[in-house]
Scaffold this motif. Structure first.
Motif, PDB file in Angstrom:
ATOM      1  N   GLN A  24       0.944  -0.578  -0.002  1.00 42.86           N
ATOM      2  CA  GLN A  24       0.047   0.009  -0.235  1.00 42.86           C
ATOM      3  C   GLN A  24       1.137   0.920   0.180  1.00 42.86           C
ATOM      4  O   GLN A  24       1.899   1.358   0.750  1.00 42.86           O
ATOM      5  CB  GLN A  24      -0.791  -0.148   1.511  1.00 42.86           C
ATOM      6  CG  GLN A  24      -1.801  -0.928   1.033  1.00 42.86           C
ATOM      7  CD  GLN A  24      -2.868  -0.931   0.104  1.00 42.86           C
ATOM      8  OE1 GLN A  24      -3.176   0.732  -0.323  1.00 42.86           O
ATOM      9  NE2 GLN A  24      -3.381  -1.856  -0.643  1.00 42.86           N
ATOM     10  N   PRO A  25       0.435   2.109  -1.049  1.00 39.28           N
ATOM     11  CA  PRO A  25       1.521   3.444  -1.204  1.00 39.28           C
ATOM     12  C   PRO A  25       1.345   4.237   0.304  1.00 39.28           C
ATOM     13  O   PRO A  25       0.007   4.303   0.764  1.00 39.28           O
ATOM     14  CB  PRO A  25       1.353   4.703  -2.098  1.00 39.28           C
ATOM     15  CG  PRO A  25      -0.197   3.405  -2.726  1.00 39.28           C
ATOM     16  CD  PRO A  25      -0.251   2.056  -1.827  1.00 39.28           C
ATOM     17  N   GLU A  26       1.888   5.126   0.749  1.00 42.99           N
ATOM     18  CA  GLU A  26       2.657   6.155   1.749  1.00 42.99           C
ATOM     19  C   GLU A  26       1.604   7.248   1.372  1.00 42.99           C
ATOM     20  O   GLU A  26       1.877   8.472   0.159  1.00 42.99           O
ATOM     21  CB  GLU A  26       3.478   6.419   2.597  1.00 42.99           C
ATOM     22  CG  GLU A  26       3.256   7.112   3.605  1.00 42.99           C
ATOM     23  CD  GLU A  26       4.913   6.605   4.447  1.00 42.99           C
ATOM     24  OE1 GLU A  26       5.094   7.793   5.108  1.00 42.99           O
ATOM     25  OE2 GLU A  26       6.098   6.145   3.523  1.00 42.99           O
ATOM     26  N   GLN A  27       0.773   8.245   1.889  1.00 45.22           N
ATOM     27  CA  GLN A  27      -0.028   9.785   1.256  1.00 45.22           C
ATOM     28  C   GLN A  27       0.977  10.364   1.677  1.00 45.22           C
ATOM     29  O   GLN A  27       1.453  10.053   3.130  1.00 45.22           O
ATOM     30  CB  GLN A  27      -1.394   9.139   1.483  1.00 45.22           C
ATOM     31  CG  GLN A  27      -2.452   8.261   1.410  1.00 45.22           C
ATOM     32  CD  GLN A  27      -2.874   7.966  -0.159  1.00 45.22           C
ATOM     33  OE1 GLN A  27      -2.869   9.024  -0.659  1.00 45.22           O
ATOM     34  NE2 GLN A  27      -2.653   7.445  -0.712  1.00 45.22           N
ATOM     35  N   PRO A  28       1.515  11.078   0.389  1.00 47.52           N
ATOM     36  CA  PRO A  28       2.612  12.147   1.023  1.00 47.52           C
ATOM     37  C   PRO A  28       1.518  13.598   1.703  1.00 47.52           C
ATOM     38  O   PRO A  28       0.698  13.496   0.725  1.00 47.52           O
ATOM     39  CB  PRO A  28       2.973  12.582  -0.456  1.00 47.52           C
ATOM     40  CG  PRO A  28       2.020  12.013  -1.039  1.00 47.52           C
ATOM     41  CD  PRO A  28       1.149  11.383  -0.923  1.00 47.52           C
ATOM     42  N   ALA A  29       1.778  14.360   2.278  1.00 44.58           N
ATOM     43  CA  ALA A  29       1.538  15.201   3.387  1.00 44.58           C
ATOM     44  C   ALA A  29       1.945  16.455   2.164  1.00 44.58           C
ATOM     45  O   ALA A  29       2.064  17.389   2.708  1.00 44.58           O
ATOM     46  CB  ALA A  29       1.690  15.514   4.455  1.00 44.58           C
ATOM     47  N   TRP A  30       1.174  16.493   0.975  1.00 40.84           N
ATOM     48  CA  TRP A  30       1.020  18.063   0.292  1.00 40.84           C
ATOM     49  C   TRP A  30       0.484  19.138   0.301  1.00 40.84           C
ATOM     50  O   TRP A  30       0.850  20.112   0.328  1.00 40.84           O
ATOM     51  CB  TRP A  30       0.920  16.735  -0.645  1.00 40.84           C
ATOM     52  CG  TRP A  30       1.523  16.432  -1.634  1.00 40.84           C
ATOM     53  CD1 TRP A  30       1.096  14.914  -2.288  1.00 40.84           C
ATOM     54  CD2 TRP A  30       2.857  16.541  -2.642  1.00 40.84           C
ATOM     55  NE1 TRP A  30       2.380  13.921  -2.822  1.00 40.84           N
ATOM     56  CE2 TRP A  30       2.916  15.236  -3.082  1.00 40.84           C
ATOM     57  CE3 TRP A  30       3.630  17.192  -2.504  1.00 40.84           C
ATOM     58  CZ2 TRP A  30       4.123  15.372  -3.975  1.00 40.84           C
ATOM     59  CZ3 TRP A  30       4.976  17.481  -3.169  1.00 40.84           C
ATOM     60  CH2 TRP A  30       5.267  15.703  -3.604  1.00 40.84           C
ATOM     61  N   SER A  33       2.660  20.677   3.309  1.00 38.36           N
ATOM     62  CA  SER A  33       4.303  21.362   2.968  1.00 38.36           C
ATOM     63  C   SER A  33       3.587  22.258   2.023  1.00 38.36           C
ATOM     64  O   SER A  33       4.325  23.798   1.866  1.00 38.36           O
ATOM     65  CB  SER A  33       4.328  19.898   2.016  1.00 38.36           C
ATOM     66  OG  SER A  33       5.576  20.666   1.153  1.00 38.36           O
ATOM     67  N   GLU A  34       2.495  22.386   1.255  1.00 38.67           N
ATOM     68  CA  GLU A  34       2.473  23.971   0.112  1.00 38.67           C
ATOM     69  C   GLU A  34       1.665  24.960   1.287  1.00 38.67           C
ATOM     70  O   GLU A  34       2.387  26.292   0.642  1.00 38.67           O
ATOM     71  CB  GLU A  34       1.345  23.214  -0.971  1.00 38.67           C
ATOM     72  CG  GLU A  34       0.646  24.001  -1.921  1.00 38.67           C
ATOM     73  CD  GLU A  34       1.837  24.312  -3.382  1.00 38.67           C
ATOM     74  OE1 GLU A  34       2.007  25.261  -3.237  1.00 38.67           O
ATOM     75  OE2 GLU A  34       2.896  23.095  -2.692  1.00 38.67           O
ATOM     76  N   LYS A  39       3.213  30.544   3.705  1.00 39.11           N
ATOM     77  CA  LYS A  39       3.219  30.770   4.338  1.00 39.11           C
ATOM     78  C   LYS A  39       4.794  31.965   4.585  1.00 39.11           C
ATOM     79  O   LYS A  39       4.723  32.602   4.675  1.00 39.11           O
ATOM     80  CB  LYS A  39       3.099  30.054   5.770  1.00 39.11           C
ATOM     81  CG  LYS A  39       1.940  30.177   5.849  1.00 39.11           C
ATOM     82  CD  LYS A  39       1.384  29.093   7.122  1.00 39.11           C
ATOM     83  CE  LYS A  39       0.050  29.228   7.351  1.00 39.11           C
ATOM     84  NZ  LYS A  39      -0.132  28.060   8.723  1.00 39.11           N
ATOM     85  N   SER A  40       5.931  30.163   4.343  1.00 35.54           N
ATOM     86  CA  SER A  40       7.106  31.195   4.149  1.00 35.54           C
ATOM     87  C   SER A  40       7.543  31.612   2.883  1.00 35.54           C
ATOM     88  O   SER A  40       8.273  33.343   3.517  1.00 35.54           O
ATOM     89  CB  SER A  40       7.804  30.249   3.859  1.00 35.54           C
ATOM     90  OG  SER A  40       9.380  30.456   3.646  1.00 35.54           O
TER      91      SER A  40
END
Length: 272
Positions: A24-30, A33-34, A39-40
């Motif tokens: 099962q593929p790991e879900q990235p925290a897109w 991160s965006e 904010k940066s």
């Protein structure tokens, strides 16, 4: 035997489940991160704008301070110019006052003198040579006869002016003005005192006396003569601007007078 068969099936099931879970593929925290990047960037942009604002405030402050300093310098320069002008005027007045201090004349026998009406100077330098009522002939006939109003001092002073004795003439005329400061001959006496300074080439002192004629006696007959000599004296001092101003005023206000004719000729020479 049956027990081992069940155990083998159970182990096989666990293996299959583990493999399926591993695949099962790991879900990235897109999303997270965006948002962090945005904010940066926003924070950096705000910091940049704040830096620009601070630089602008600093520039505006420096500009305001510079303009204030310039205004103070200009104000100070104006005060210095006024002070210099006042000092020059005071110096002229002090010089005139010192020169006009009454000298006690030593009684001497008055000898008959020949009045000089020519000399090396032109009619522009001595416009009074042809003034009716105060020429050489009139002075000689009057002599030094005593009178109650001190006219003898005046006549003697004028005679000495015409004979190129400025210091002695100034003494007589100053003595006359002590008791006739507002009389009919007072503007004439002031004019002749101015002539004594002019003949000595003390042009600044002569200007003060000639100006006093028009200031104290604006309707006197000697005013045109005084204005002419003011213009000529300024010309001698190299002040062409004031020379033209007074000569032009003379010509405009007294166009038919003899001094105006002389002044007009000199104006043409100065202005080319």
């Amino acid at each position: 035997m049956k027990y081992f068969h069940i155990l083998a099936i159970f182990i096989l099931s666990l293996s299959i489940s583990g493999c399926f879970a591993a695949k099962q593929p790991e879900q990235p925290a897109w999303g997270a991160s965006e948002e962090w990047r945005l904010k940066s960037l926003e924070e950096n942009f705000l910091n940049f704008k704040e830096g620009l604002r601070e630089q602008k405030d600093h520039i505006d402050k420096n500009h305001a301070e510079t303009m204030t300093a310039v205004e103070k310098i200009q104000e100070r320069l104006g005060e210095l110019d006024s002070s210099i002008a006042e000092l020059k005027e005071a110096q002229l007045q002090m010089s005139a006052m010192k020169a006009e201090q009454v000298l006690v004349p030593v009684p001497v026998a008055v000898e008959e003198e020949v009045v000089v009406v020519g000399g090396s100077e032109s009619s522009e330098e001595k416009p009074w040579m042809n003034v009716p009522g105060e020429n050489a002939e009139h002075t000689q006939t009057q002599g030094v006869a005593s009178s109650s109003n001190g006219a003898d001092l005046y006549q003697e002073g004028v005679r000495l002016v015409m004979n190129d004795k400025p210091l002695e003439a100034r003494t007589k005329l100053t003595e006359f003005l002590k008791t006739n400061s507002s009389g009919e001959l007072a503007p004439n006496a002031l004019y002749w005192i101015g002539e004594t300074y002019y003949s000595e080439k003390s042009f600044a002192q002569s200007i003060l006396k000639f100006k006093e004629v028009s200031r104290r006696f604006p309707k006197a007959n000697k005013v045109p003569d005084a204005m002419l000599k003011i213009g000529l004296a300024y010309d001698k001092l190299g002040d062409k601007e004031n020379a033209v101003f007074y000569l032009r005023t003379l010509v405009d206000e007294y166009p038919k007078s003899d001094p105006a004719k002389i002044g007009n000729r000199r104006l043409n020479e100065i202005e080319g």
